[in-house]
Structure formats: structure tokens, C-alpha cells
Design an enzyme around this catalytic site. Structure first.
Site: not given
Ligand code: PAF
Length: 274
Positions: A28, A30-31, A33-34, A145-146, A184
Site C-alpha cells: 500500500g 501506492l506511488h 512506482g506501483h 527492480k528496486k 518510506r
């Protein structure tokens, strides 16, 4: 979009999906990237399921389980707008029972780098990912991939347990300054955000070095550390192959260069695939 909170409701909702399912597991907050994972899943499948579950078993004692950002309403809106078919938001009771069996991370590759800094983290992560992949009924699941070590271990789990699902690695999404997006990042002050940029800058320095022909891993690492002095809190710089075996010499097409640092409250990780 159906929002479901129980396993039974998920199984019921899946009965209305006819055709391929792509799955995006998340915790959750969410940004973008998601969102890029969801968009890729949309392109490659008829239906998309997203899960939002802050998995307690992958947090160590003293980590941020309680304060981990929870943004249920915003997540729901993002998924709805992105055209997700089912949003699965279970409680911990739905996902776990007392005294259940667990799978563990491999003894070496699960306990180096992130696994060394957060011992046990990957056991809990693999345990929940196994459950979620099985529940989703998807043939493809999308991971960023992060979290490169997480991704490698999930791929190993799928291989070792002969699971019938394809794991699709998706590119890192960065902000306009180069900072890799992470839920984060909201913990970072403006000053810390500036310092955090030294992670991506060090990876750019590594790329430059390699493009000028330098393939010695120790030399590339030392160049990165010069840049990382700014961050003043480096935990590790590592150069590994795609299966997380250490490399002395960079192998183009089979190398990941990783960096981790604690900037203020959060630990940040970043990497490039060479
Ligand atoms: O990367 C994450 O967000 C989590 O580790 C995952 C894969 C959703 C499992 O809880």
C-alpha cells in the site's frame, strides 16, 4: 473494481474474471512506482489483481510496522482509476493462523546484504508472497527492480517450488531528481531528501566508470563511495550477479550494483542493472 477483504470474497470475485490475470502485490501507500507495475500488468493481461497488505512477518522487532504509511482510501482511488479488477486488502487474521508452517530464505543469498541488515525479513516476505501468489491465481506477477534481492529470492522460490507463475521484473521509477520512489520516502525531510540523492548519484558515477571501460568491481565501488560520503550513513555498496553471487569483475548483462544507506529515519536502497 471489487474491493475484497477476505479469502472467500477474493475467491468469489475471481469467478467473474475470464482470461489471464496479472497480479501486483503491494504493502500500500501506492506511488508512481506501483502504478507502473499496475500499468504493465494491465498491458499484458486481461485482468489485474492488486493486493495491499502490510505483512507483519517481514518486519523485525523495532522496525516501523506500526507507523508504516497506510493510505487505504487513496490506494483504492489509484487502483480504481488504473482499471484494477480486484483490490485485495486482507487483515493479518485472514492471511495467517497460529503455529503454521513457514518457508525460509536460502541460507546464503537470503542472509547477505538486506538479509544481513534485516535478518529474518526475507523469511516473512517469502512466506507472504507464496501465499499471495497462490491466492491470486495469476500466471504473471509484477515486482519492482528496486527491491532487487527480494526479486531474486522470489524468482528462486518460484523455481525451487515449481510454482506455475512468471515473475516479471519492472524498472525502477524515480522522481525528477533521481530519487528512487519508495513508500518510506515520506519519512524524509527536505534536507534528508538532498542527502538521499547521493545514492542515485553514486550509481550514475558507477555507470560512467563502466562506460569508460572500468570493469574492476573494487575500483567501481571506491568511486561510488567517494560520492556516497555526502550521505554520511552508507550501509553497503555491493556488486553482484543477477543471482546475487558476488562479482570481482563486472559482467555486462549480468550485474546488479546496489547501495543501501540510512538517511534520517528510513533505510534507503537503490540499484542499477548493468
Ligand atoms: O515489496 C513489497 O511491497 C513487499 O515486500 C511485498 C512483496 C508486497 C510482500 O509483502
Amino acid at each position: 473494481m471489487r474491493v475484497v477483504r477476505t479469502i472467500d470474497a477474493l475467491q468469489e470475485a475471481k469467478k467473474n474474471l475470464f482470461g489471464s490475470i496479472g497480479f501486483v502485490p503491494t504493502m500500500g501507500a501506492l506511488h508512481k512506482g506501483h502504478l507502473s507495475l499496475i500499468q504493465q500488468a494491465k498491458k499484458e493481461n486481461k485482468h489485474v489483481i492488486v493486493s495491499v497488505f502490510v505483512n507483519p512477518t517481514q518486519f523485525l522487532e523495532g522496525e516501523d510496522l506500526e507507523s508504516y504509511p497506510r493510505k487505504e482510501e487513496a490506494d483504492r482511488k489509484i487502483c480504481e482509476l488504473a482499471g484494477v479488477d480486484i483490490l485485495f486488502m486482507p487483515s493479518a487474521d485472514q492471511m495467517y493462523e497460529k503455529d503454521e508452517l513457514s518457508i525460509g530464505a536460502p541460507a546464503v543469498r537470503g542472509y547477505i546484504l538486506e538479509g544481513e541488515k534485516r535478518p529474518g525479513h526475507f523469511d516473512g516476505m517469502l512466506q507472504v508472497v507464496m501465499k499471495l501468489l497462490n491466492l491470486s491465481g495469476a500466471k504473471k506477477a509484477y515486482f519492482g527492480k528496486k527491491d532487487a534481492q527480494q526479486l531474486a529470492l522470489i524468482m528462486q522460490m518460484v523455481k525451487n517450488y515449481f510454482m506455475d507463475i512468471q515473475i516479471i521484473p519492472c524498472d525502477i521509477v524515480r522522481d525528477e531528481n533521481g530519487l528512487a520512489l519508495s513508500s518510506r520516502n515520506i519519512y524524509l525531510s527536505e534536507e534528508e531528501k538532498c542527502r538521499a540523492l547521493s545514492l542515485s548519484k553514486s550509481l550514475k558515477r558507477a555507470t560512467k566508470c563502466i562506460m569508460s571501460g572500468e570493469l574492476d568491481a573494487e575500483i567501481v565501488k571506491s568511486k561510488m563511495l567517494e560520492v556516497l560520503k555526502e550521505a554520511d550513513a552508507v550501509e553497503y555498496v555491493a556488486i553482484v550477479d543477477r543471482k546475487f553471487n558476488g562479482l570481482k569483475k563486472i559482467e555486462i548483462g549480468n550485474t546488479i550494483i546496489l547501495v543501501a544507506a540510512r538517511i534520517g529515519k528510513p533505510r534507503l536502497i537503490d540499484n542499477i542493472w548493468v
